[in-house]
Write an enzyme that holds these catalytic residues in place. Structure first.
Site: not given
Ligand code: TEU
Length: 552
Positions: A97, A193, A243, A317-318
């Site tokens: 990542d 990311d 992403e 994970h989100d």
């Molecule tokens: O996530 C990006 C992101 O904007 C979302 O998935 C976010 O967590 C969600 O929309 C909030 O409502 C990535 C990563 O996957 C995440 O874990 C990190 O916190 C984020 O970037 C920052 O690096």
């Protein structure tokens, strides 16, 4: 791009919650090594590990303080090299990542940048004398004041995650060099990311929204990715997935079209906003099933026609657990989880499955805010209280929406801490670990786990899964999603019933090509009687394959 990309399946590991070899509160890299035989048995081709670099863990590793070193909590570089080698022996590639929209404010570059406006690293970040109205994705202004210099730095996420300035060519070189370091070690791919946020509008314009229009799919993002391709990916067989936050189909075609030499594929989140009332995540909502079909159908057809490539996923994970979100976590947990699996894995793209999805892990029903760890959820809770909700109302929203729903420890067996560790884990286990676990699922040939394993094997067996053109037969139906995937030599029919009520369905005339025969490849109930009309059962799922009696 790797040759197997279109047959591949990726398994996502959140190392903190996967398996603790050292029997500690958090998981580690050797814990992943311990589970490789299981992952090889499942049949996955790649493992994407979320960040395990040195980090103060304000955002669980998405706040990197050193891109070249492994956080001791996860192990050592030797552990990582062992993981690479052991995975490779089993035909599995490791994807890292890469978090380069921002670094932790504890990163050496940011520490240097704080030394003054003249410092070489100052321009690695984004500084302004005055903030604009852009909002952080984790709540509040996206600008933090730095008193020494009297300037503000941009942070689209937490205050401790300072955005990098991609306009600076030296920053870009530093990023590419770091990526080459890991590529040279033998990693098989990268997950990037929020990579579509790296190019900001140089004027830092404002509108009446949160600013996202001025940095999402920004003016130079394709140029930067093409440069990354030349500098890092070219000449290597890497699977790369970006992403993409709040992106568009047109941009995703460009990001992933092979001739543009940017990325192999993209994640987008439009289909996971169907339970955001009026676009608001932090509100209770039932999901819009017709909207879900429409969005997935548009992306299936659009990416196919445009020559792009989708990353397919329900969970990460989100996101809350899919069986709680679009299925039935109660009585029909097993059948609905299988239905969701087939509905997604029948699509065109590369499927990603997230740890625990293969055993139908559900949201853990958090009761108290003290049980949560995620910075976004904790901020949201405070904002919900400030907006006038009482604690119980705010908790109801957190329980449904929190990212910690997916971050509880992986459930391996029915021992005290579910085989994750012998110590109390950093985030509490779900209460159902005693019966929802890998050991139980392995022992039951009818489990969700075995169903996923069959789906993964089918993708390798039938080229139509990679190539077939998608068509939805029930765009407006309130509970049925029926689609076909068609190539010259094969056709798939996927029937998914999103609901518990009895439902009959009859296939329209002309869908099955004249003279083709059928086989039922997979179902979540015993095979129905032959014929093209079904009495569907709760959360029913059927996957048929058709082929000409004499090959064309
Ligand atoms: O996530 C990006 C992101 O904007 C979302 O998935 C976010 O967590 C969600 O929309 C909030 O409502 C990535 C990563 O996957 C995440 O874990 C990190 O916190 C984020 O970037 C920052 O690096």
């Amino acid at each position: 791009m790797p040759e197997n990309m279109k047959q591949a399946v990726v398994y996502q590991i959140y190392p903190k919650s996967f398996s603790s070899h050292r029997q500690q509160a958090t998981g580690d890299l050797l814990g992943v090594v311990d589970r490789l035989d299981y992952l090889a048995w499942l049949g996955v081709d790649y493992l994407w590990l979320t960040p395990f670099y040195c980090s103060p863990q304000k955002d669980n590793g998405y706040d990197v303080s050193d891109y070249y070193r492994i956080d001791p909590a996860y192990g050592s570089m030797a552990d990582f090299e062992l993981l690479l080698a052991e995975a490779r022996q089993r035909g599995i590639g490791i994807m890292l990542d890469i978090v380069v929209n921002h670094t932790s404010t504890e990163h050496a570059w940011f520490r240097q940048a704080l030394k003054g406006r003249d410092n070489f690293y100052r321009d690695f970040y984004i500084w302004r004398d005055q903030p604009n109205n852009w909002q952080s994705k984790f709540g509040g202004s996206a600008w933090a004041f730095e008193p020494e210099s009297g300037q503000y730095y941009l942070h689209l996420f937490d205050q401790t995650q300072a955005d990098l300035n991609w306009e600076n060519p030296q920053l870009r070189q530093a990023v590419f060099e770091m990526m080459r370091f890991w590529a040279d070690k033998g990693v098989a791919g990268f997950r990037l990311d929020v990579i579509n946020l790296i190019s900001k509008d140089p004027a830092f314009s404002e509108d009446d929204s949160d600013g996202r229009h001025f940095y999402t799919d920004g003016p130079r993002v394709h140029e930067y990715l093409q440069q990354m391709h030349r500098e890092v990916f070219a000449g290597r067989e890497l699977l790369t997935v970006g992403e993409m936050s709040s992106t568009s189909l047109a941009h995703c075609i460009d990001y992933s079209h092979p001739e543009r030499r940017e990325l192999s594929m993209t994640f987008n989140f439009h289909h996971l906003k169907v339970d955001y009332p009026q676009g608001q995540k932090w509100q209770l909502g039932r999901f819009d099933f017709v909207g879900l079909k429409r969005i997935l159908s548009d992306w299936q057809q659009g990416m196919h026609a445009g020559g792009g490539w989708n990353a397919l996923f329900w969970c990460n994970h989100d996101q809350p657990r899919v069986v709680s979100r679009f299925g039935d976590e109660g009585q029909y947990r097993q059948v609905s989880a299988k239905m969701l699996a087939t509905a997604l894995h029948g699509l065109q793209g590369t499927p990603y499955l997230y740890q625990g999805e293969e055993i139908a892990m559900a949201n853990p029903a958090f009761q108290h805010i003290e049980e949560l760890r995620d910075v976004e959820s904790l901020n949201a809770y405070q904002q919900l209280l400030a907006s006038g909700l009482d604690r119980a109302q705010a908790m109801a929203v957190i329980r449904q929406k929190s990212r910690d729903n997916s971050r509880t420890p992986m459930q391996w067996d029915n021992s005290r801490f579910a085989g994750f560790s012998q110590t109390q884990p950093w985030l509490r286990l779900a209460d159902d670990a005693g019966h929802i676990n890998v050991a139980a699922a392995l022992a039951d040939p009818d489990s969700v786990l075995h169903h996923y394993r069959r789906l993964i094997a089918l993708r390798k067996q039938y080229p139509v899964l990679a190539d077939g053109d998608y068509r939805c037969l029930t765009p407006e139906h309130p509970s049925l999603w029926v689609y076909t995937r068609r190539s010259a030599a094969e056709m798939l029919l996927v029937i998914s019933h999103f609901g518990a009520e009895a439902q009959s369905y009859r296939l329209p005339e002309g869908v099955i090509p004249e003279g083709w025969q059928a086989e039922l490849l997979l179902s979540n109930y015993p095979a129905p009687p032959a014929g093209w009309q079904w009495q569907l059962r709760p959360w029913h799922s059927l996957l048929y394959r058709f082929y000409p009696v004499t090959p064309p």
